[in-house]
Design a protein around this motif. Structure first.
Motif, mmCIF file in Angstrom:
data_model
loop_
_atom_site.group_PDB
_atom_site.id
_atom_site.type_symbol
_atom_site.label_atom_id
_atom_site.label_comp_id
_atom_site.label_asym_id
_atom_site.label_seq_id
_atom_site.Cartn_x
_atom_site.Cartn_y
_atom_site.Cartn_z
ATOM 1 N N PHE A 1 -6.739 -19.936 -17.621
ATOM 2 C CA PHE A 1 -7.623 -21.099 -17.562
ATOM 3 C C PHE A 1 -7.129 -22.154 -18.548
ATOM 4 C CE2 PHE A 1 -10.126 -17.605 -15.915
ATOM 5 C CZ PHE A 1 -10.754 -18.174 -14.813
ATOM 6 N N GLN A 2 -6.219 -23.002 -18.060
ATOM 7 C CA GLN A 2 -5.637 -24.046 -18.894
ATOM 8 C C GLN A 2 -6.659 -25.111 -19.270
ATOM 9 O OE1 GLN A 2 -2.489 -24.205 -19.947
ATOM 10 N NE2 GLN A 2 -1.340 -22.782 -18.649
ATOM 11 N N GLU A 3 -7.722 -25.234 -18.476
ATOM 12 C CA GLU A 3 -8.641 -26.359 -18.652
ATOM 13 C C GLU A 3 -9.589 -26.210 -19.831
ATOM 14 O OE1 GLU A 3 -10.294 -23.785 -15.195
ATOM 15 O OE2 GLU A 3 -8.367 -24.322 -16.099
ATOM 16 N N VAL A 4 -9.631 -25.040 -20.455
ATOM 17 C CA VAL A 4 -10.521 -24.843 -21.609
ATOM 18 C C VAL A 4 -9.721 -24.271 -22.774
ATOM 19 C CG1 VAL A 4 -12.619 -24.543 -20.231
ATOM 20 C CG2 VAL A 4 -11.211 -22.548 -20.796
ATOM 21 N N LYS B 1 -3.385 -18.930 -26.529
ATOM 22 C CA LYS B 1 -4.219 -20.031 -27.021
ATOM 23 C C LYS B 1 -4.438 -19.966 -28.534
ATOM 24 C CE LYS B 1 -6.899 -20.935 -22.802
ATOM 25 N NZ LYS B 1 -8.233 -20.889 -22.180
#
Length: 317
Positions: free
Chosen positions: A139-142, A173
């Protein structure tokens, strides 16, 4: 009498542990061994928040070296149940296959429904929890590195049930702090451990992760490093994982190449249609549609416009 060789050896700096806990052999020996339940308990409480606090676990498929003696890149997850009766499935993913999300849902759901025997009551079903440590970002968006998925309503914010849970830890991350910084948060400690344990000595690792459980975890990695048999199985599994990652990267690169070729062909086909439209408009003494306007039209609209212009030209004889 002097012993220069001995002095040289004594002066050498200590070596890094050199065992990556993300490799399946080390991961399962850490979290799936009945000899080290405290490690598994600490990890689970760190991910699940310790509410309720887990005090004991039973490993249902304990570590077995025979699982690593073949050349199959099988998923070697850790299945366990805690003192609350909850069913737990822990796994490490060093690659992110496209079907990963569906597989995680399937595993958690399968673990839940297989409890229901003939004559059993739904009220007796215990929660099923999947925990997947990812050496990649799904999940790159968060920016959140811990993602907690449950059965919830988007609006209004209601929870249907906590009976099915999927937890993800997206390791890339996390940015490890500088040297000599003591990591305090339990979940951050585990993410730091997975990211940095292979590159530090045991003393360096435990000076940053002061919880006693990481002294034991570092000892497990050091035992793998020192045992010829364990080291051989670890290296074999590491090679398999690297080969699989290379295969996936090659497939992804080929997919992008094919996509580019298809996109180029589609672009050329659209360009030919746009050129024909402008040619037909010229033959009909009509103003040519600007190229930027034609580029915004759908394939269907372009085809219909071309057919209409051709029909009008034919009707003029």
């Amino acid at each position: 009498m002097t012993f220069p060789n001995r002095i040289l050896l004594m002066d050498q700096p200590p070596m890094a542990i050199g065992i990556d806990p993300k490799v399946a052999f080390a991961f399962k020996k850490l979290l799936g061994s009945r000899d080290h339940p405290e490690i598994t308990i600490h990890f689970l409480n760190s991910v699940l928040g310790g509410d309720p606090l887990i005090k004991s676990v039973e490993i249902l498929n304990p570590f077995n070296e025979k699982d690593f003696e073949d050349d199959k890149l099988s998923i070697l997850d850790v299945k366990a149940t805690d003192d609350q009766g909850r069913l737990l499935d822990i796994e490490m993913q060093t690659s992110l296959p496209g079907e990963l999300a569906n597989r995680l849902i399937f595993y958690a759901a399968s673990q839940y429904v297989t409890q229901l025997r003939e004559g059993a009551r739904y009220a007796n079903l215990m929660p099923s929890i999947g925990i997947s440590v990812l050496d990649g970002i799904l999940f790159q968006e968060v920016p959140d590195l811990h993602l907690d998925f449950r059965l919830r309503s988007q609006s209004p914010a209601l929870t249907l049930s906590d009976a099915l849970q999927v937890h993800l830890l997206e390791l890339p991350k996390y940015t490890p702090p500088g040297d000599n910084i003591v990591v305090q948060d339990p979940l951050e400690q585990w993410v730091y451990f997975f990211r940095r344990a292979a590159y530090l000595t045991g003393d360096e690792l435990t000076s940053r992760l002061v919880d006693p459980v990481f002294t034991e975890a570092a000892r497990v990695l050091e035992m793998i490093s020192r045992s010829p048999d364990d080291r051989a199985l670890y290296e074999a599994r590491l090679k398999l994982q690297r080969d699989e990652q290379s295969r996936l990267e090659a497939a992804e690169a080929r997919g992008k190449e094919i996509g580019t070729e298809i996109g180029k062909e589609i672009g050329e086909a659209r360009g030919r249609i746009q050129g024909k439209i402008q040619l037909l408009q010229g033959l009909l003494n009509e103003p040519e549609s600007p190229a930027d306007l034609l580029s915004t039209m759908s394939d269907e609209a372009l085809t219909q416009l071309q057919a209409s212009l051709q029909e009008r030209l034919r009707s003029r004889g």
